[in-house]
Design a protein around this motif. Sequence first.
Motif, PDB file in Angstrom:
ATOM      1  N   GLY A 186      17.128  10.469  73.698  1.00  0.00           N
ATOM      2  CA  GLY A 186      15.896  10.202  74.133  1.00  0.00           C
ATOM      3  C   GLY A 186      14.597  10.913  73.229  1.00  0.00           C
ATOM      4  O   GLY A 186      14.330  12.235  73.612  1.00  0.00           O
ATOM      5  N   ASP A 187      13.479  10.187  73.745  1.00  0.00           N
ATOM      6  CA  ASP A 187      12.024  10.463  72.615  1.00  0.00           C
ATOM      7  C   ASP A 187      11.381  10.312  74.028  1.00  0.00           C
ATOM      8  O   ASP A 187      11.257   9.459  74.181  1.00  0.00           O
ATOM      9  N   PRO A 188      11.144  12.200  73.942  1.00  0.00           N
ATOM     10  CA  PRO A 188       9.328  12.030  74.685  1.00  0.00           C
ATOM     11  C   PRO A 188       8.279  11.384  74.302  1.00  0.00           C
ATOM     12  O   PRO A 188       8.455  11.232  75.542  1.00  0.00           O
ATOM     13  N   GLU A 189       8.451  11.037  73.118  1.00  0.00           N
ATOM     14  CA  GLU A 189       6.745  10.930  73.129  1.00  0.00           C
ATOM     15  C   GLU A 189       7.237   8.996  73.564  1.00  0.00           C
ATOM     16  O   GLU A 189       6.688   8.679  74.476  1.00  0.00           O
ATOM     17  N   ASN A 190       7.923   8.213  73.006  1.00  0.00           N
ATOM     18  CA  ASN A 190       8.291   7.122  73.958  1.00  0.00           C
ATOM     19  C   ASN A 190       8.656   7.317  74.980  1.00  0.00           C
ATOM     20  O   ASN A 190       7.815   6.257  75.991  1.00  0.00           O
ATOM     21  N   THR A 225      15.574  -0.520  80.058  1.00  0.00           N
ATOM     22  CA  THR A 225      17.115  -0.375  78.992  1.00  0.00           C
ATOM     23  C   THR A 225      17.851   0.796  79.158  1.00  0.00           C
ATOM     24  O   THR A 225      17.025   1.718  79.672  1.00  0.00           O
ATOM     25  N   ALA A 226      19.131   1.696  78.446  1.00  0.00           N
ATOM     26  CA  ALA A 226      19.781   2.897  78.309  1.00  0.00           C
ATOM     27  C   ALA A 226      18.596   3.719  77.990  1.00  0.00           C
ATOM     28  O   ALA A 226      18.729   4.954  78.109  1.00  0.00           O
ATOM     29  N   GLN A 227      18.732   2.726  76.698  1.00  0.00           N
ATOM     30  CA  GLN A 227      17.263   4.394  75.472  1.00  0.00           C
ATOM     31  C   GLN A 227      16.331   4.142  76.059  1.00  0.00           C
ATOM     32  O   GLN A 227      15.613   5.672  76.288  1.00  0.00           O
ATOM     33  N   GLN A 228      16.235   3.564  77.497  1.00  0.00           N
ATOM     34  CA  GLN A 228      14.304   3.955  78.047  1.00  0.00           C
ATOM     35  C   GLN A 228      14.537   4.797  78.428  1.00  0.00           C
ATOM     36  O   GLN A 228      13.932   6.010  78.581  1.00  0.00           O
ATOM     37  N   VAL A 229      15.400   4.497  79.708  1.00  0.00           N
ATOM     38  CA  VAL A 229      15.277   5.628  80.197  1.00  0.00           C
ATOM     39  C   VAL A 229      15.586   6.992  80.005  1.00  0.00           C
ATOM     40  O   VAL A 229      15.304   7.812  80.385  1.00  0.00           O
ATOM     41  N   GLU A 230      16.761   6.895  79.114  1.00  0.00           N
ATOM     42  CA  GLU A 230      16.614   8.187  77.959  1.00  0.00           C
ATOM     43  C   GLU A 230      15.360   9.058  77.251  1.00  0.00           C
ATOM     44  O   GLU A 230      15.268   9.863  77.747  1.00  0.00           O
ATOM     45  N   ASP A 231      15.098   8.349  77.416  1.00  0.00           N
ATOM     46  CA  ASP A 231      13.364   8.195  76.805  1.00  0.00           C
ATOM     47  C   ASP A 231      12.179   9.068  77.944  1.00  0.00           C
ATOM     48  O   ASP A 231      12.269  10.116  77.665  1.00  0.00           O
ATOM     49  N   ILE A 254      13.150  11.061  81.115  1.00  0.00           N
ATOM     50  CA  ILE A 254      14.611  11.719  80.790  1.00  0.00           C
ATOM     51  C   ILE A 254      13.724  12.888  79.951  1.00  0.00           C
ATOM     52  O   ILE A 254      13.784  13.452  80.584  1.00  0.00           O
ATOM     53  N   ALA A 255      13.679  12.642  78.796  1.00  0.00           N
ATOM     54  CA  ALA A 255      13.007  13.334  77.901  1.00  0.00           C
ATOM     55  C   ALA A 255      11.503  14.675  78.252  1.00  0.00           C
ATOM     56  O   ALA A 255      11.757  15.156  77.880  1.00  0.00           O
TER      57      ALA A 255
END
Lengths: 161, 291
Positions: free
Chosen positions: A48-52, A145-151, A153-154
């Motif tokens: 995950g990318d915290p900035e995103n 999206t899965a990636q957005q969720v990870e972002d 969370i980060a």
Amino acid sequence: MPRHAISAALALLSGLAFAMPLAAETAPQDVSFAEDGLIEAPLSETAGDPENGAAIYADKTSGNCVACHAISDRTDAEFQGTIGPALDGAGDRWSEAQLRGIVADAKRTFPDSMMPGFYKSSGYIRPGDAFTGEAGSEPLPPLLTAQQVEDVIAYLATLKE
Amino acid sequence: MTTTIRLNPRAAMASVFALVLSLPAMAETEPETTDPIVINGGEIELPTAVPAPDHLEGAFDQVYSGWLFRDSETQAMQLDDFENPGMIFVDQGIDDWNTIEGEAGKSCASCHEGIESMKGVRAVMPKVNAEGELWSMEDYINDCRTNRMQAEALDWNGDRMKNMTAAISVQSRGMPMDVAIDGPAKPYWEQGKEMYYTRYGQLELACANCHEDHYGDWIRADHLSQGMTNGFPVYRLKQAALVSQHNRFRGCIRDTRGETFAMGSDEFRALELYVASRGNGLPVEGVSVRH
């Protein structure tokens, strides 16, 4: 084959392609929740990318977390909501697995929560087609999206007091 | 969860916190004041807080007008009928009341005389008719039009219908809402109550999530009210138009990312009755101003 049938077939195919998760992601229906609602495994391969995540948090058209939650240093976001708890220090209070579970489907952690499930695609009452008011058919595309969720969370994991 | 507690004191704190959070959150913000709405320099005074009806025991002690949850500029528009943008539509509705239309050569006034004869009607709507069906004011209007006037039915969401419901509502301004919920109304009321607590759509939101558990809170810049309907039809600044109850219901369910119901559907009639009953005791405000 008449042209409209071909385009219908193409639309169906692209619809299928859209509904199929990328290989490196866990589809909403395949997510494994632990008994107390947390999700251990990341939903995507890319960290995950915290900035995103910070951007998604305040973006009205995606996360819009700010509609209900407040974070004191988010002075960039006007009118932060008061429905859910303030998220200052969320990264101290929750593990990433807990945050992942809450963002994906908060009701598995807090059964009476008002919070929508952001990585969930079925099991709804009168599911709609986005904000059209028309019927939608499950599985619906998840809110994030899965990636957005990870972002997200980060980003939440960075909120320390 | 027990394992977590054994392993890590910080996680244990988090679990306790989680338990606290999992209790239904109650609104933290009661209205700062409950001043009455004083209209036309004191000519009309509408209370904004009254004891909740008995059937809301355990949920609310007081029921509040949505007016209390609006900003002062919006509030001010309802204090003077010349400032209230909804009143022009009341005048248009009164014109229509007196206009002959249809094969029978009648106007509303031909049978009902002056529109002030409608005093009291708004306070008891929706209401079960002689055949045992729950009807909204729109249904009664169209029944008169098609049967007695032999004119065409008006569109539920059309300007003429909204003007007419506004003109009729204003005749009851100040009268306490008093919809019947027992006898033949009971099954409709139960249906509406069930809907009120059903979490619709992809956002899984019930009316109660916002308007019972979180009134007084903010969703972004939107100050949540108790969702009372005594001010309908409402002049809504956001739409710059009169808005009917069913139109608002439709918008709310659409905003849950849900498949909404149609205006004039049996479902919305039932919901209209239940929501109206939550505000029994609040005065008819129609035409109110909201944003």
